[in-house]
Design a protein around this motif. Sequence first.
Motif, PDB file in Angstrom:
ATOM      1  N   GLY A   1     -16.767 -21.526  44.502  1.00  0.00           N
ATOM      2  CA  GLY A   1     -15.603 -20.710  44.816  1.00  0.00           C
ATOM      3  C   GLY A   1     -15.830 -19.208  44.716  1.00  0.00           C
ATOM      4  N   GLN A   2     -17.043 -18.799  44.435  1.00  0.00           N
ATOM      5  CA  GLN A   2     -17.351 -17.380  44.313  1.00  0.00           C
ATOM      6  C   GLN A   2     -18.155 -16.907  45.525  1.00  0.00           C
ATOM      7  N   SER A   3     -18.025 -15.640  45.844  1.00  0.00           N
ATOM      8  CA  SER A   3     -18.808 -15.039  46.935  1.00  0.00           C
ATOM      9  C   SER A   3     -20.093 -14.479  46.341  1.00  0.00           C
ATOM     10  N   VAL A   4     -21.091 -15.312  46.242  1.00  0.00           N
ATOM     11  CA  VAL A   4     -22.322 -14.922  45.553  1.00  0.00           C
ATOM     12  C   VAL A   4     -23.562 -15.024  46.441  1.00  0.00           C
ATOM     13  N   GLU A   5     -23.365 -15.295  47.707  1.00  0.00           N
ATOM     14  CA  GLU A   5     -24.513 -15.505  48.590  1.00  0.00           C
ATOM     15  C   GLU A   5     -25.480 -14.319  48.555  1.00  0.00           C
ATOM     16  N   ALA A   6     -24.976 -13.096  48.707  1.00  0.00           N
ATOM     17  CA  ALA A   6     -25.843 -11.912  48.725  1.00  0.00           C
ATOM     18  C   ALA A   6     -26.554 -11.738  47.385  1.00  0.00           C
ATOM     19  N   MET A   7     -25.866 -11.982  46.290  1.00  0.00           N
ATOM     20  CA  MET A   7     -26.457 -11.850  44.967  1.00  0.00           C
ATOM     21  C   MET A   7     -27.577 -12.871  44.769  1.00  0.00           C
ATOM     22  N   LEU A   8     -27.350 -14.103  45.208  1.00  0.00           N
ATOM     23  CA  LEU A   8     -28.373 -15.134  45.058  1.00  0.00           C
ATOM     24  C   LEU A   8     -29.570 -14.883  45.971  1.00  0.00           C
ATOM     25  N   ILE A   9     -29.319 -14.384  47.157  1.00  0.00           N
ATOM     26  CA  ILE A   9     -30.418 -14.013  48.057  1.00  0.00           C
ATOM     27  C   ILE A   9     -31.288 -12.971  47.371  1.00  0.00           C
ATOM     28  N   ASP A  10     -30.659 -11.987  46.737  1.00  0.00           N
ATOM     29  CA  ASP A  10     -31.396 -10.950  46.028  1.00  0.00           C
ATOM     30  C   ASP A  10     -32.205 -11.545  44.874  1.00  0.00           C
ATOM     31  N   LYS A  11     -31.618 -12.485  44.132  1.00  0.00           N
ATOM     32  CA  LYS A  11     -32.331 -13.120  43.018  1.00  0.00           C
ATOM     33  C   LYS A  11     -33.546 -13.913  43.513  1.00  0.00           C
ATOM     34  N   VAL A  12     -33.390 -14.602  44.620  1.00  0.00           N
ATOM     35  CA  VAL A  12     -34.508 -15.365  45.161  1.00  0.00           C
ATOM     36  C   VAL A  12     -35.619 -14.410  45.610  1.00  0.00           C
ATOM     37  N   LYS A  13     -35.253 -13.356  46.314  1.00  0.00           N
ATOM     38  CA  LYS A  13     -36.247 -12.416  46.840  1.00  0.00           C
ATOM     39  C   LYS A  13     -36.948 -11.622  45.737  1.00  0.00           C
ATOM     40  N   HIS A  14     -36.193 -11.184  44.721  1.00  0.00           N
ATOM     41  CA  HIS A  14     -36.737 -10.261  43.721  1.00  0.00           C
ATOM     42  C   HIS A  14     -36.982 -10.887  42.355  1.00  0.00           C
ATOM     43  N   GLY A  15     -36.598 -12.119  42.166  1.00  0.00           N
ATOM     44  CA  GLY A  15     -36.774 -12.774  40.883  1.00  0.00           C
ATOM     45  C   GLY A  15     -35.568 -12.590  39.978  1.00  0.00           C
ATOM     46  N   SER A  16     -35.553 -13.328  38.884  1.00  0.00           N
ATOM     47  CA  SER A  16     -34.406 -13.307  37.987  1.00  0.00           C
ATOM     48  C   SER A  16     -34.837 -13.800  36.613  1.00  0.00           C
ATOM     49  N   LYS A  17     -34.099 -13.383  35.587  1.00  0.00           N
ATOM     50  CA  LYS A  17     -34.379 -13.856  34.233  1.00  0.00           C
ATOM     51  C   LYS A  17     -33.092 -13.811  33.411  1.00  0.00           C
ATOM     52  N   GLY A  18     -32.902 -14.824  32.595  1.00  0.00           N
ATOM     53  CA  GLY A  18     -31.812 -14.809  31.637  1.00  0.00           C
ATOM     54  C   GLY A  18     -30.540 -15.530  32.044  1.00  0.00           C
ATOM     55  N   VAL A  19     -30.414 -15.919  33.284  1.00  0.00           N
ATOM     56  CA  VAL A  19     -29.189 -16.594  33.721  1.00  0.00           C
ATOM     57  C   VAL A  19     -29.167 -18.039  33.216  1.00  0.00           C
ATOM     58  N   TYR A  20     -30.300 -18.708  33.261  1.00  0.00           N
ATOM     59  CA  TYR A  20     -30.403 -20.104  32.819  1.00  0.00           C
ATOM     60  C   TYR A  20     -31.413 -20.250  31.681  1.00  0.00           C
ATOM     61  N   GLY A  21     -31.616 -19.209  30.918  1.00  0.00           N
ATOM     62  CA  GLY A  21     -32.580 -19.256  29.823  1.00  0.00           C
ATOM     63  C   GLY A  21     -33.612 -18.159  29.990  1.00  0.00           C
ATOM     64  N   GLN A  22     -34.635 -18.202  29.174  1.00  0.00           N
ATOM     65  CA  GLN A  22     -35.615 -17.120  29.149  1.00  0.00           C
ATOM     66  C   GLN A  22     -36.782 -17.292  30.129  1.00  0.00           C
ATOM     67  N   ILE A  23     -36.914 -18.437  30.740  1.00  0.00           N
ATOM     68  CA  ILE A  23     -37.992 -18.623  31.711  1.00  0.00           C
ATOM     69  C   ILE A  23     -37.603 -17.897  32.995  1.00  0.00           C
ATOM     70  N   PRO A  24     -38.389 -16.914  33.409  1.00  0.00           N
ATOM     71  CA  PRO A  24     -38.026 -16.152  34.602  1.00  0.00           C
ATOM     72  C   PRO A  24     -38.316 -16.914  35.894  1.00  0.00           C
ATOM     73  N   MET A  25     -37.528 -16.603  36.904  1.00  0.00           N
ATOM     74  CA  MET A  25     -37.828 -17.085  38.240  1.00  0.00           C
ATOM     75  C   MET A  25     -38.616 -15.971  38.920  1.00  0.00           C
ATOM     76  N   PRO A  26     -39.809 -16.267  39.401  1.00  0.00           N
ATOM     77  CA  PRO A  26     -40.606 -15.215  40.036  1.00  0.00           C
ATOM     78  C   PRO A  26     -40.000 -14.773  41.360  1.00  0.00           C
ATOM     79  N   ALA A  27     -40.361 -13.580  41.760  1.00  0.00           N
ATOM     80  CA  ALA A  27     -39.925 -13.063  43.059  1.00  0.00           C
ATOM     81  C   ALA A  27     -40.552 -13.892  44.175  1.00  0.00           C
ATOM     82  N   ASN A  28     -39.816 -14.012  45.249  1.00  0.00           N
ATOM     83  CA  ASN A  28     -40.282 -14.742  46.433  1.00  0.00           C
ATOM     84  C   ASN A  28     -40.248 -13.809  47.633  1.00  0.00           C
ATOM     85  N   ALA A  29     -40.893 -12.678  47.500  1.00  0.00           N
ATOM     86  CA  ALA A  29     -40.859 -11.634  48.520  1.00  0.00           C
ATOM     87  C   ALA A  29     -41.488 -12.061  49.835  1.00  0.00           C
TER      88      ALA A  29
END
Length: 101
Positions: free
Chosen positions: A56-84
């Motif tokens: 129910g949230q408009s998060v598509e752009a935010m998630l695209i950014d997380k996939v492209k640039h990586g992310s850490k801390g949303v689901y724990g301390q293991i980072p998701m690497p960037a997928n540039a």
Amino acid sequence: MRIFSLSLLAALASAASLPAIASAELAKQHNCLSCHSVDKKVVGPSYKDIAAKYKGQSVEAMLIDKVKHGSKGVYGQIPMPANANVPDADVKTLVKWILAQ
């Protein structure tokens, strides 16, 4: 005419499932399934958990950014690497597919 209508309906129903299949193939092609799965936690969260978190949230752009640039801390301390190196169109398709789980 009725046979034509039924054939058209069947073709449309079949085409509607193609993006889901294509997106699962994209996830496999881009090695997303090394860390994620549709319905269970692997290294990262399941796609169903991600979809539930952002329902129910408009998060598509935010998630695209997380996939492209990586992310850490949303689901724990293991980072998701960037997928540039993943093409933008593929990332957008994958994010839409994930949110539809």
